[in-house]
Enzyme design. Structure first.
Site, PDB file in Angstrom:
ATOM      1  CE1 TYR A  70      -5.290  -1.738   4.254  1.00  0.00           C
ATOM      2  CE2 TYR A  70      -4.017   0.264   3.939  1.00  0.00           C
ATOM      3  CZ  TYR A  70      -4.634  -0.857   3.418  1.00  0.00           C
ATOM      4  OH  TYR A  70      -4.591  -1.094   2.056  1.00  0.00           O
ATOM      5  CB  SER A 113      -0.861  -0.033   1.267  1.00  0.00           C
ATOM      6  OG  SER A 113      -1.482   1.211   1.501  1.00  0.00           O
TER       7      SER A 113
HETATM    8  N1  LIG Z   1      -8.114   0.062  -3.120  1.00  0.00           N
HETATM    9  C1  LIG Z   1      -6.983   0.659  -2.831  1.00  0.00           C
HETATM   10  O1  LIG Z   1      -6.843   1.873  -3.035  1.00  0.00           O
HETATM   11  C2  LIG Z   1      -5.837  -0.115  -2.238  1.00  0.00           C
HETATM   12  C3  LIG Z   1      -4.620   0.557  -2.119  1.00  0.00           C
HETATM   13  C4  LIG Z   1      -3.536  -0.136  -1.595  1.00  0.00           C
HETATM   14  C5  LIG Z   1      -3.672  -1.446  -1.208  1.00  0.00           C
HETATM   15  N2  LIG Z   1      -4.867  -2.073  -1.338  1.00  0.00           N
HETATM   16  C6  LIG Z   1      -4.921  -3.482  -0.928  1.00  0.00           C
HETATM   17  O2  LIG Z   1      -5.374  -4.255  -2.012  1.00  0.00           O
HETATM   18  C7  LIG Z   1      -5.927  -5.463  -1.501  1.00  0.00           C
HETATM   19  C8  LIG Z   1      -7.279  -5.689  -2.163  1.00  0.00           C
HETATM   20  O3  LIG Z   1      -8.161  -4.665  -1.734  1.00  0.00           O
HETATM   21  P1  LIG Z   1      -9.240  -3.990  -2.702  1.00  0.00           P
HETATM   22  O4  LIG Z   1      -8.896  -2.571  -2.815  1.00  0.00           O
HETATM   23  O5  LIG Z   1      -9.420  -4.798  -3.924  1.00  0.00           O
HETATM   24  O6  LIG Z   1     -10.518  -4.018  -1.755  1.00  0.00           O
HETATM   25  P2  LIG Z   1     -11.747  -5.001  -1.650  1.00  0.00           P
HETATM   26  O7  LIG Z   1     -12.518  -4.910  -2.916  1.00  0.00           O
HETATM   27  O8  LIG Z   1     -12.352  -4.658  -0.357  1.00  0.00           O
HETATM   28  O9  LIG Z   1     -11.074  -6.453  -1.597  1.00  0.00           O
HETATM   29  C9  LIG Z   1     -10.521  -6.987  -0.417  1.00  0.00           C
HETATM   30  C10 LIG Z   1     -10.452  -8.477  -0.612  1.00  0.00           C
HETATM   31  O10 LIG Z   1      -9.901  -9.083   0.562  1.00  0.00           O
HETATM   32  C11 LIG Z   1     -10.827 -10.079   0.985  1.00  0.00           C
HETATM   33  N3  LIG Z   1     -10.785 -10.296   2.410  1.00  0.00           N
HETATM   34  C12 LIG Z   1     -10.872  -9.379   3.398  1.00  0.00           C
HETATM   35  N4  LIG Z   1     -10.869 -10.004   4.598  1.00  0.00           N
HETATM   36  C13 LIG Z   1     -10.793 -11.342   4.346  1.00  0.00           C
HETATM   37  C14 LIG Z   1     -10.780 -12.495   5.151  1.00  0.00           C
HETATM   38  N5  LIG Z   1     -10.854 -12.428   6.490  1.00  0.00           N
HETATM   39  N6  LIG Z   1     -10.686 -13.699   4.557  1.00  0.00           N
HETATM   40  C15 LIG Z   1     -10.639 -13.801   3.204  1.00  0.00           C
HETATM   41  N7  LIG Z   1     -10.664 -12.744   2.391  1.00  0.00           N
HETATM   42  C16 LIG Z   1     -10.746 -11.524   2.952  1.00  0.00           C
HETATM   43  C17 LIG Z   1     -12.176  -9.552   0.565  1.00  0.00           C
HETATM   44  O11 LIG Z   1     -13.150 -10.571   0.593  1.00  0.00           O
HETATM   45  P3  LIG Z   1     -14.721 -10.154   0.719  1.00  0.00           P
HETATM   46  O12 LIG Z   1     -15.092  -9.549  -0.617  1.00  0.00           O
HETATM   47  O13 LIG Z   1     -15.406 -11.436   0.977  1.00  0.00           O
HETATM   48  O14 LIG Z   1     -14.816  -9.177   1.838  1.00  0.00           O
HETATM   49  C18 LIG Z   1     -11.840  -9.074  -0.830  1.00  0.00           C
HETATM   50  O15 LIG Z   1     -11.741 -10.148  -1.723  1.00  0.00           O
HETATM   51  C19 LIG Z   1      -6.009  -5.297   0.011  1.00  0.00           C
HETATM   52  O16 LIG Z   1      -4.906  -5.947   0.616  1.00  0.00           O
HETATM   53  C20 LIG Z   1      -5.887  -3.803   0.185  1.00  0.00           C
HETATM   54  O17 LIG Z   1      -5.364  -3.464   1.438  1.00  0.00           O
HETATM   55  C21 LIG Z   1      -5.957  -1.440  -1.842  1.00  0.00           C
END
Ligand SMILES: NC(=O)c1ccc[n+]([C@@H]2O[C@H](COP(=O)([O-])OP(=O)(O)OC[C@H]3O[C@@H](n4cnc5c(N)ncnc54)[C@H](OP(=O)(O)O)[C@@H]3O)[C@@H](O)[C@H]2O)c1
Length: 252
Positions: free
Chosen positions: A157, A144
């Site tokens: 986080y 991140s």
């Molecule tokens: N969006 C951004 O700007 C951003 C920036 C930097 C890093 N990230 C990182 O990118 C990664 C993906 O996030 P995203 O942005 O795509 O958000 P998202 O759409 O909320 O996806 C998060 C994913 O993690 C899964 N997850 C969360 N808790 C879990 C658990 N206990 N067991 C299994 N799966 C779990 C969620 O499953 P469910 O759908 O079932 O909840 C979903 O598939 C994360 O690590 C996030 O921190 C995101």
């Protein structure tokens, strides 16, 4: 000579593959030729169908990664259903927003357990398999901007993602001699469920957009190319690196 980004014959496992960045990474790896184990807390049925449409094999594995109980079964099931495991993407992650003075133990544990502890133990399970199989492997962590910066109202986080950047380097040092590479992708501000609250707050949305030289939120698909690169032969000599894909956010 095969294309340096070709992943034909490789098997990847991607956590959080049901939506957002994880889904985009799973599809990009499949488009590059890999078969993919799609790990989701919710059934990643849509991702599996899209990978099938690309002509690749996909296996849905439903698992809650808030504890490390599923990590060894995930590796075993991937190998049983798809034949091997070459690439692990630790993408699943969660976030809790609250002032640091009000942060609860639950807000801390829920985030650090999923984002950091499970990522480590799943990496360990995958590395044990890859080292025993003797064919090398690729581990990719989704870090991140808060692997580099402090953030606001997201103490657990930031701790988890800064920890993940350090862990990426620590594991690269230990596992490089076994033919494994360990790297991370640090997405900038990407329009997913994870950032819905920020985009819904006009002040935060404007402040974020003002700082992004690309002048737009990233899309999940913006992250796929970096994952293909780090998973491919093109990145054989890339080790312990945290690759920002951020529209220039960190350059400001
Ligand atoms: N969006 C951004 O700007 C951003 C920036 C930097 C890093 N990230 C990182 O990118 C990664 C993906 O996030 P995203 O942005 O795509 O958000 P998202 O759409 O909320 O996806 C998060 C994913 O993690 C899964 N997850 C969360 N808790 C879990 C658990 N206990 N067991 C299994 N799966 C779990 C969620 O499953 P469910 O759908 O079932 O909840 C979903 O598939 C994360 O690590 C996030 O921190 C995101």
């Amino acid at each position: 000579m095969s294309h340096p980004f070709d992943l034909s014959g490789k098997v990847a496992a991607v956590t959080g593959a049901n939506t957002g960045i994880g889904q985009a990474i799973a599809l990009a790896l499949a488009a590059a030729g890999a078969d993919v184990a799609c790990i989701g807390r919710s059934d990643p049925v849509e991702t599996v169908a899209q990978i099938g449409a690309l002509g690749r094999r996909a296996a849905a594995i439903v698992a809650d990664l808030s504890s490390i109980a599923p990590v060894v079964p995930i590796v075993a099931e991937t190998v049983a259903r798809l034949g091997r495991l070459d690439i692990l993407v630790n993408n699943a992650g969660t976030i809790r927003r609250s002032a640091a003075v009000d942060f609860t133990e639950d807000d801390w544990d829920a985030v650090v357990d999923t984002n950091l502890k499970t990522a480590f133990f799943l990496s360990q399970a995958a590395a044990r398999h890859m080292i025993a199989a003797g064919h090398g492997g690729r581990l990719i962590n989704v870090a991140s901007m808060l692997s580099f910066q402090g953030g606001i109202r997201v103490a657990s986080y930031t701790a988890s993602k800064s920890g993940l950047a350090g862990l990426t380097k620590a594991l690269a040092n230990e596992w490089a001699p076994h033919g494994l590479t360990v790297n991370a992708i640090a997405p900038g501000y990407i329009a997913t469920n994870n950032t819905a609250a920020l985009r819904a707050d006009p002040e935060r949305d404007r402040a974020i957009l003002d700082r992004i030289p690309a002048k737009r939120w990233g899309e999940p698909g913006d992250i796929g190319g970096a994952a293909v690169f780090l998973a491919s032969d093109a990145a054989t000599y890339v080790q312990g690196h945290v690759l920002a894909v951020d529209g220039g956010w960190l350059a400001r």
